[in-house]
Motif scaffolding. Structure first.
Motif, PDB file in Angstrom:
ATOM      1  N   GLY A 180       0.795  -1.221   0.000  1.00 28.13           N
ATOM      2  CA  GLY A 180       0.000   0.000   0.000  1.00 28.13           C
ATOM      3  C   GLY A 180       0.826   1.268   0.000  1.00 28.13           C
ATOM      4  O   GLY A 180       0.372   2.288   0.487  1.00 28.13           O
ATOM      5  N   TRP A 214      -8.984   2.166  -4.670  1.00 30.31           N
ATOM      6  CA  TRP A 214      -8.760   1.036  -3.764  1.00 30.31           C
ATOM      7  C   TRP A 214      -9.698   1.068  -2.562  1.00 30.31           C
ATOM      8  O   TRP A 214      -9.418   0.439  -1.541  1.00 30.31           O
ATOM      9  N   ASP A 215     -10.789   1.775  -2.636  1.00 31.45           N
ATOM     10  CA  ASP A 215     -11.734   1.912  -1.528  1.00 31.45           C
ATOM     11  C   ASP A 215     -12.215   0.546  -1.049  1.00 31.45           C
ATOM     12  O   ASP A 215     -12.761  -0.241  -1.818  1.00 31.45           O
ATOM     13  N   ASP A 266       3.116   4.425  -1.899  1.00 29.75           N
ATOM     14  CA  ASP A 266       3.171   5.217  -3.125  1.00 29.75           C
ATOM     15  C   ASP A 266       4.522   4.950  -3.788  1.00 29.75           C
ATOM     16  O   ASP A 266       5.565   5.207  -3.185  1.00 29.75           O
ATOM     17  N   ASN A 292     -10.075   0.517  10.352  1.00 27.54           N
ATOM     18  CA  ASN A 292      -9.339   0.493   9.089  1.00 27.54           C
ATOM     19  C   ASN A 292      -7.882   0.072   9.242  1.00 27.54           C
ATOM     20  O   ASN A 292      -7.103   0.228   8.316  1.00 27.54           O
ATOM     21  N   CYS A 293      -7.503  -0.445  10.401  1.00 26.29           N
ATOM     22  CA  CYS A 293      -6.112  -0.840  10.633  1.00 26.29           C
ATOM     23  C   CYS A 293      -6.071  -2.150  11.419  1.00 26.29           C
ATOM     24  O   CYS A 293      -6.757  -2.304  12.429  1.00 26.29           O
ATOM     25  N   GLN A 334      -7.038  -0.603   5.560  1.00 26.67           N
ATOM     26  CA  GLN A 334      -8.141  -0.617   4.603  1.00 26.67           C
ATOM     27  C   GLN A 334      -8.291   0.779   4.027  1.00 26.67           C
ATOM     28  O   GLN A 334      -8.500   1.739   4.763  1.00 26.67           O
ATOM     29  N   ARG A 335      -8.169   0.887   2.719  1.00 23.71           N
ATOM     30  CA  ARG A 335      -8.251   2.188   2.054  1.00 23.71           C
ATOM     31  C   ARG A 335      -9.677   2.721   2.072  1.00 23.71           C
ATOM     32  O   ARG A 335     -10.628   1.960   1.951  1.00 23.71           O
ATOM     33  N   TRP A 384      -7.960  -4.146   1.600  1.00 32.61           N
ATOM     34  CA  TRP A 384      -6.938  -4.220   2.641  1.00 32.61           C
ATOM     35  C   TRP A 384      -5.582  -4.324   1.964  1.00 32.61           C
ATOM     36  O   TRP A 384      -5.315  -5.280   1.236  1.00 32.61           O
ATOM     37  N   GLU A 408       0.564  -2.077   4.759  1.00 37.05           N
ATOM     38  CA  GLU A 408       1.289  -0.834   5.028  1.00 37.05           C
ATOM     39  C   GLU A 408       2.737  -1.123   5.379  1.00 37.05           C
ATOM     40  O   GLU A 408       3.635  -0.385   5.014  1.00 37.05           O
TER      41      GLU A 408
END
Length: 189
Positions: free
Chosen positions: A85, A167-168, A87, A136-137, A161-162, A171, A174
């Motif tokens: 996940g 990517w909404d 960039d 979300n984590c 979880q985005r 999972w 990270e």
């Protein structure tokens, strides 16, 4: 009557059946899709799916690393890269320290580093703990026994979880952190 519409040109088009015009055109159009195009679309590369829970996503990544060289060399690392996940245009803390992981080759080299290579082709693993940090984590600590004698390590997977964007709801990983000082000797990536 206009210049382009003479009685002769109207007669010429009147005698030509419309279906013959289309048949001639269709023969010249190449068929871009192979016969098995639809089946090949169903076989997309393995990676994040909207239906995966965080725990399932970690499990699938570990399975891919267990069978890393099947169906081709370093396929398991490719799967990890798809789940990553970060960039690709910024330095990432995926492995702890800031690394430029935008190129797959750099990502791959770190997995072949001594502290992470235990994951490649590992023989056994056991979930030590799991924690839902928030909605979300998700974090999971995993003990891994490698393929080489006396090779055991503990890793912490952090899944996020985005929310929003393409990517909404997926999972993504990270970070994968090694318990201990994994880069004390440095790493040439």
């Amino acid at each position: 009557m206009s210049i382009g519409a003479s009685p002769l040109s109207l007669q010429f088009h009147a005698f030509k059946p419309p279906s013959s015009r289309f048949r001639a055109c269709a023969a010249e159009v190449p068929d871009f899709f192979s016969a098995d195009w639809l089946e090949s679309r169903k076989k997309r590369p393995f990676g994040p799916r909207l239906s995966f829970s965080a725990e399932e996503a970690v499990g699938y990544q570990l399975d891919a690393l267990m069978f890393n060289d099947q169906p081709r060399p370093d396929y398991g690392i490719e799967v990890m890269y798809r789940f990553a996940g970060f960039d690709p245009f910024e330095r990432s803390t995926y492995f702890g320290p800031f690394f430029d992981l935008g190129q797959f080759e750099r990502f791959r080299r770190i997995f072949h580093h001594s502290s992470y290579r235990v994951l490649l082709g590992h023989k056994e693993r056991n979930i030590l703990s799991s924690l839902d940090v928030n909605e979300n984590c998700y974090k999971q600590r995993v003990w891994v026994r490698g393929a080489r004698p006396e090779e055991e390590e503990i890793f912490q997977f952090t899944m996020v979880q985005r929310v929003g964007g393409s990517w909404d709801g997926y999972w993504l990983t990270e970070s994968v952190l090694h318990d201990g000082d994994s880069f004390s000797g440095g790493v040439a990536y």
